[in-house]
Write an enzyme that holds these catalytic residues in place. Structure first.
Site, PDB file in Angstrom:
ATOM      1  N   TYR A  81      28.641 115.689  36.723  1.00  0.00           N
ATOM      2  CA  TYR A  81      29.805 116.556  36.849  1.00  0.00           C
ATOM      3  C   TYR A  81      30.345 116.439  38.401  1.00  0.00           C
ATOM      4  CZ  TYR A  81      32.421 121.091  36.987  1.00  0.00           C
ATOM      5  OH  TYR A  81      33.302 122.029  37.056  1.00  0.00           O
ATOM      6  N   ALA A  82      29.369 116.411  39.278  1.00  0.00           N
ATOM      7  CA  ALA A  82      29.798 116.330  40.973  1.00  0.00           C
ATOM      8  C   ALA A  82      30.495 115.225  41.001  1.00  0.00           C
ATOM      9  CB  ALA A  82      28.551 116.511  41.520  1.00  0.00           C
TER      10      ALA A  82
END
Ligand SMILES: NC(=O)c1ccc[n+]([C@@H]2O[C@H](COP(=O)([O-])OP(=O)(O)OC[C@H]3O[C@@H](n4cnc5c(N)ncnc54)[C@H](OP(=O)(O)O)[C@@H]3O)[C@@H](O)[C@H]2O)c1
Length: 358
Positions: free
Chosen positions: A266-267
């Protein structure tokens, strides 16, 4: 031919309302639209039209009026704007800066939560809206709600941003709906997959799907939106990134509340969105298209355990999470409006100060 409305100032500058394709120029010497010599003309993003090189200018005005605009380029004699002569010096009314009346905006994932908030902000400021959901019935329901709340026309469409053909189709329909598409909020995204967040246990398919949903999908949308806007010579793209793309996570906060936490992918995806925004802003700015990002911190509380909520608030200088229905709206309106016309490639952080604390 009337492309829009413009005000003529003593210095010979113009400040116009409307899109670039509708605001072209004026006769500063005779005050007669359509004859005379163009002395100064600033397009609505503040740049002097005369400073555009030929290639740029033609790219900018290719739209429907190509023939007429060629004339301007070639002899600067044929001007196509109505003039309202005023004795005002160059100044802008604050309400006008934020007025989006007549604009058309599209919000991906606009049927709920932050996407719906973005759609509400734009509708309230005067936009007609296109909102999408993967489930058409959800988009239809939210479209009705949006219309009842703020008026304006709302077109619900179904869209999975991971499928390029759907993206292309939706943007084609969006561009044709009212004949122009002025604002796009690439909001669709969020968590993907049910496998653990821990990198060593994370399912590689979930990783790929995470990047697909949050980054590639937004890139597809930028491709289609950017194409339409470049032809118009005007547009504002807002990509919803996240503070996850800016700083690493303190995973102890999740562990204390037995929460799954945030996967590294996600990052990676959200950092990609921020990088994409910067590069795309450079690519599209000669065509009159702005690209900015918004990085929200945690919004809620939605279904978070009270312990995590408290931990998160304690870790945030402003002492609270972002509030759904409120805290995103101002940033959306700002980046969608003329108020931000000297800003592109920016990442506007809305996190209560979370990322400033070490
Ligand atoms: N909430 C936060 O704390 C927070 C913090 C930072 C960043 N963000 C970002 O803000 C955005 C919205 O977050 P949110 O909290 O409102 O999320 P949410 O409630 O989980 O909603 C996600 C939205 O994205 C849409 N979506 C998901 N996958 C999609 C796909 N493959 N194709 C098309 N649409 C898809 C969903 O639409 P449908 O389900 O209707 O199809 C839904 O509208 C996301 O990009 C998220 O990463 C959120």
């Amino acid at each position: 031919m009337l492309f829009g409305e413009a005000e003529c100032f003593p210095e010979g500058n113009i400040h116009g309302k409307g899109n670039l394709d509708r605001l072209i120029g004026f006769d500063a010497q005779t005050d007669t639209p359509g004859t005379g010599i163009l002395r100064e003309c600033y397009v609505s993003d503040g740049r002097n039209m005369k400073s555009f090189d030929r290639h740029f200018f033609l790219t900018l005005v290719m739209h429907k009026k190509r023939k007429s605009l060629w004339k301007i380029q070639d002899n600067l004699l044929n001007l196509f704007c109505s003039i309202r002569k005023t004795d005002k010096t160059f100044t802008v009314n604050i309400k006008e800066l934020y007025d989006l009346k007549g604009k058309v905006a599209l919000v991906t994932g606009g049927a709920r939560h932050l996407g719906f908030d973005a759609a509400c902000a734009l509708a309230e400021a005067g936009c007609d809206l296109i909102i999408t959901s993967r489930k058409l019935e959800n988009a239809v329901q939210s479209a009705e709600k949006l219309h009842n709340l703020h008026g304006g026309d709302v077109l619900p469409l179904s869209l999975d941003v991971c499928v390029y053909d759907q993206v292309a189709q939706v943007f084609k329909a969006a561009g044709q709906w009212k004949g122009h598409l002025d604002i796009v909020v690439n909001n669709a995204g969020g968590n993907v997959g049910i496998s653990p967040a821990n990198l060593f246990e994370r399912d590689p398919d979930d990783m790929a799907q995470m990047i697909m949903t949050n980054l590639t999908g937004a890139l597809y949308c930028c491709r289609e939106a950017g194409g339409i806007m470049a032809k118009q010579g005007y547009g504002k793209i807002i990509n919803i990134a996240s503070i996850a793309g800016m700083v690493g996570r303190d995973r102890r906060m999740y562990m204390r509340s037995n929460l799954k936490g945030q996967p590294v992918d996600y990052a990676a995806a959200k950092a990609g969105v921020i990088g994409m925004t910067r590069d795309l802003a450079g690519f599209l700015s000669p065509m009159g298209v702005y690209v900015n990002a918004i990085s929200p911190g945690g919004f809620g509380p939605r279904e978070l355990p009270p312990g995590f909520h408290k931990d998160y608030c304690d870790r945030t200088p402003l002492g609270r999470m972002g509030t759904d229905g409120k805290d995103l709206k101002g940033a959306i309106l700002f980046l969608a409006s003329v108020a931000s016309d000297y800003i592109t490639g920016h990442n506007l952080v809305i996190d209560g100060g979370f990322t400033i604390w070490k």
